[in-house]
Scaffold this active site. Structure first.
Site, PDB file in Angstrom:
ATOM      1  CG  HIS A 218      -2.118  -0.953   0.934  1.00 28.25           C
ATOM      2  ND1 HIS A 218      -2.112  -2.238   1.399  1.00 28.25           N
ATOM      3  CD2 HIS A 218      -3.248  -0.810   0.205  1.00 28.25           C
ATOM      4  CE1 HIS A 218      -3.210  -2.841   0.994  1.00 28.25           C
ATOM      5  NE2 HIS A 218      -3.925  -2.000   0.271  1.00 28.25           N
TER       6      HIS A 218
ATOM      7  NE  ARG B  76      -6.214   0.891  -1.871  1.00 26.22           N
ATOM      8  CZ  ARG B  76      -5.862   0.932  -3.161  1.00 26.22           C
ATOM      9  NH1 ARG B  76      -5.784   2.084  -3.785  1.00 26.22           N
ATOM     10  NH2 ARG B  76      -5.574  -0.173  -3.808  1.00 26.22           N
TER      11      ARG B  76
ATOM     12  NE  ARG C  49     -10.941  -0.867   0.319  1.00 26.80           N
ATOM     13  CZ  ARG C  49      -9.709  -1.223  -0.055  1.00 26.80           C
ATOM     14  NH1 ARG C  49      -9.557  -2.176  -0.941  1.00 26.80           N
ATOM     15  NH2 ARG C  49      -8.658  -0.608   0.419  1.00 26.80           N
TER      16      ARG C  49
ATOM     17  CD  GLU D 243     -10.080  -7.338  -1.667  1.00 28.27           C
ATOM     18  OE1 GLU D 243      -9.058  -6.766  -2.069  1.00 28.27           O
ATOM     19  OE2 GLU D 243     -10.761  -6.890  -0.733  1.00 28.27           O
TER      20      GLU D 243
ATOM     21  CG  ASN E  40      -3.695  -4.311  -5.875  1.00 25.84           C
ATOM     22  OD1 ASN E  40      -3.418  -4.393  -7.059  1.00 25.84           O
ATOM     23  ND2 ASN E  40      -4.104  -3.189  -5.325  1.00 25.84           N
ATOM     24  CG  ASP E  41      -5.636  -8.064  -1.019  1.00 24.05           C
ATOM     25  OD1 ASP E  41      -4.528  -8.382  -0.560  1.00 24.05           O
ATOM     26  OD2 ASP E  41      -6.281  -7.088  -0.614  1.00 24.05           O
TER      27      ASP E  41
ATOM     28  NE  ARG F 145      -1.208  -5.765  -1.582  1.00 24.55           N
ATOM     29  CZ  ARG F 145      -2.381  -5.139  -1.624  1.00 24.55           C
ATOM     30  NH1 ARG F 145      -3.505  -5.794  -1.369  1.00 24.55           N
ATOM     31  NH2 ARG F 145      -2.466  -3.864  -1.936  1.00 24.55           N
TER      32      ARG F 145
ATOM     33  CB  CYS G  43     -10.786  -0.968  -8.010  1.00 22.24           C
ATOM     34  SG  CYS G  43     -11.032  -2.192  -6.719  1.00 22.24           S
TER      35      CYS G  43
END
Ligand code: PEP
Ligand code: MG
Length: 552
Positions: free
Chosen positions: A188, A295, A331, A430, A453-454, A464, A501
């Site tokens: 992040h 976020r 989110r 995700e 990403n996840d 990650r 996203c």
């Protein structure tokens, strides 16, 4: 000149002085404050938090090593509550108009030397303890002060590594870039660099030496290179490269305002990801058609205690109003893993990415969840709002969420508080589980948004955050692309829309693939939007679709 290689997480070239990020060991300077009473309150809040932290340490140490060994944390708690110690701190704040951390520091030094001078060996040892516990207190005080790490002069920040809560406090006007010895391109912290439009290079290793502090450096975020004390030829070369990049960015600006439709008329919404209000500048500059991922946890990360319903409402309302009727997808809280917030008092976990995080916390601590939902619903009447939920693995979770939403709406109705009756409910796809049950999930929600990403880390079993296996973290892996296709087919079969996203949305080598799959929305850090728009405008999906899909 020293040339250092790392991994570029965001393109751009920055010139400036390297300034190493300072944490709790930094020299604490006296800063004159205006409101001594408020400063005393800041100290007292930090003291309470420190006492809570020590209680947790005591409990977990009691279990692991026994009560006797754990007693040290009780002693630290008592020290924090010691009348003379507390009086000294408050006295310094009030009599010198001193900042709280300075008052604690001076008190700690005085008490420590007093203990050291004692003959009794037990008391002598307390000198280290008082310093230790005071450092804990100072760290908490400094974390709560948003200005502590703000750099007043333009610079490039260097660090061993940076957490998201540290990075989120940077001001883009002064922090021109950052470089770190460790860290991964998928964290992040890296995502924040992209969202904030700050060139960054991570994973440089031991080559990033503290002795470079104060040196002129150049950061080339495109190639992941850092030049320390660059020679004239390198400066000239990188200035030219910077000019060229700026020129290309200006060219892209001409696409702003043009609707993102392919040559054969397929529309794809190009939205932006944001973490805070300050990201909106880039969103508007790049003509985003909406916010695809707000976020919201970054509102919690910047602080020292839970944001109130009103504080959240204000933040959401500002974003919604700025977007003037364009869709804003908020989110809900995705705390946990690398996004740590002290006041949540989350347990230490062996494997936090797969642990107590995101929706799992919200469904467990329903008051925290309901406060956020109330704030979002209240703000919803100021524009077009959607809500989405992270880390979903089951239909049951979605049903529980919907029950809680109904409770929140009833409470708002009861209090005569208005909200929009047109708020879309979506979930993030995700986890591999969510992909595999996407047909069932699609029946319960209005949209899907794929968090690549996840999804990548859970599908490939590649952390990650771990720089050592960075090269194995491959979001372009066929497994991921096929999962995107499965989720998209199930979404469309059930008449709902689907977006992406995760960072993959900005990968222009996949734009044609996403269009062929029929992805309805791509949401990314704002600086990437116009480049993707160029790809969309040049695509003719009918001509490529069959071939692209056959290769998946
Ligand atoms: C994702 O996982 O792809 C995502 C968008 O969420 P985050 O990066 O915040 O975990
Ligand atoms: Mg995620």
């Amino acid at each position: 000149m020293t040339v250092l290689k790392g991994n570029g997480v965001f393109g751009g070239i920055a010139f400036g002085k390297l300034s190493f990020y300072k944490r709790e060991d930094e020299e604490i300077k006296l800063k004159k404050i205006k409101d001594a009473e408020a400063e005393v309150k800041r100290y007292e809040a930090a003291k309470n938090q420190a006492i809570n932290e020590l209680e947790e340490l005591y409990e977990s140490a009691s279990e692991k090593v026994g009560e006797e060994e754990a007693m040290i944390f009780k002693i630290h708690q008592m020290m924090l509550d010691d009348v003379d110690y507390c009086e000294s701190i408050i006295n310094i704040i009030k009599s010198e108009n001193a900042n709280a951390e300075y008052a604690v520091w001076v008190t700690a030094r005085n008490f420590s030397s007093m203990f050291s001078d004692m003959d009794d060996s037990y008391m002598k040892e307390r000198a280290t303890d008082v310093m230790d516990v005071s450092k804990r207190l100072i760290k908490i005080i400094c974390e709560s002060d948003e200005n502590v790490h703000s750099y007043s002069e333009p610079c490039i920040v260097g660090a061993d590594d940076l957490t998201p809560s540290e990075t989120v406090q940077f001001n883009e006007d002064t922090v021109k870039a950052f470089v770190t010895a460790y860290g991964s391109t998928n964290s992040h912290t890296a995502i924040l660099a992209r969202t904030m439009n700050i060139p960054a290079v991570v994973g440089i290793g031991n080559g990033l030496k503290k002795e470079f502090d104060g040196c002129e450096i150049i950061v080339d975020g495109y190639s992941g290179t850092v030049y320390v004390l660059p020679d004239v030829t390198t400066i000239e070369r990188l200035k030219k490269k910077q000019e060229l990049c700026e020129y290309e960015n200006k060219q892209l600006q001409s696409l702003k305002g043009i609707e993102s439709v392919t040559k054969d008329g397929q529309k794809v919404n190009l939205y932006a990801n944001i973490g805070s209000l300050s990201d909106l500048k880039m969103v508007l500059q790049n003509g985003a058609e909406g916010i695809g991922l707000f976020r919201s946890e970054f509102l919690y990360l910047k602080r020292h205690s839970y944001p109130t319903e009103d504080e959240q409402f204000d933040a959401y309302k500002k974003v919604i109003e700025k977007m003037e009727g364009k869709r804003v997808i908020i989110r809900t809280l995705d705390i946990g893993a690398d996004k740590k917030v002290k006041y949540f008092n989350l347990p230490q976990e062996e494997n936090p990415a797969m642990g107590y995080r995101a929706i799992r916390i919200c469904l467990d601590r329903t008051e925290v969840f309901k406060t956020q939902l109330r704030a979002i619903y209240r703000a919803s009447k100021y524009g077009k709002v959607s809500i989405m939920f992270p880390m979903i693995i089951s239909v049951d979770e979605v049903l529980k969420i919907k029950d809680i939403i109904n409770e929140v709406k009833k409470e708002l109705d009861f209090s005569n508080i208005e909200y929009s009756d047109d708020v879309e409910i979506g979930i993030m796809i995700e986890t591999p589980a969510a992909v595999m049950i996407s047909n069932e999930l699609a029946k319960e929600v209005d949209f899907f948004s794929i968090g690549t990403n996840d999804l990548t880390q859970y599908t490939l079993a590649v952390d990650r955050q771990n720089n050592k296996i960075n090269s194995m973290y491959d979001p372009n892996h066929k497994a991921i692309l096929r999962m995107i296709k499965i989720a998209a087919d199930n979404a469309h079969k059930n008449g709902i829309w689907i977006g992406i996203c995760g960072e993959l949305a900005a990968d222009d080598s996949l734009t044609e693939t996403f269009l062929s799959i029929g992805i309805d929305e791509l949401s990314m850090s704002a600086p990437f939007i116009l480049n993707i728009k160029k790809k969309v405008l040049n695509a003719d999906v009918s001509k490529i679709k069959e071939k692209v899909l056959s290769q998946l």
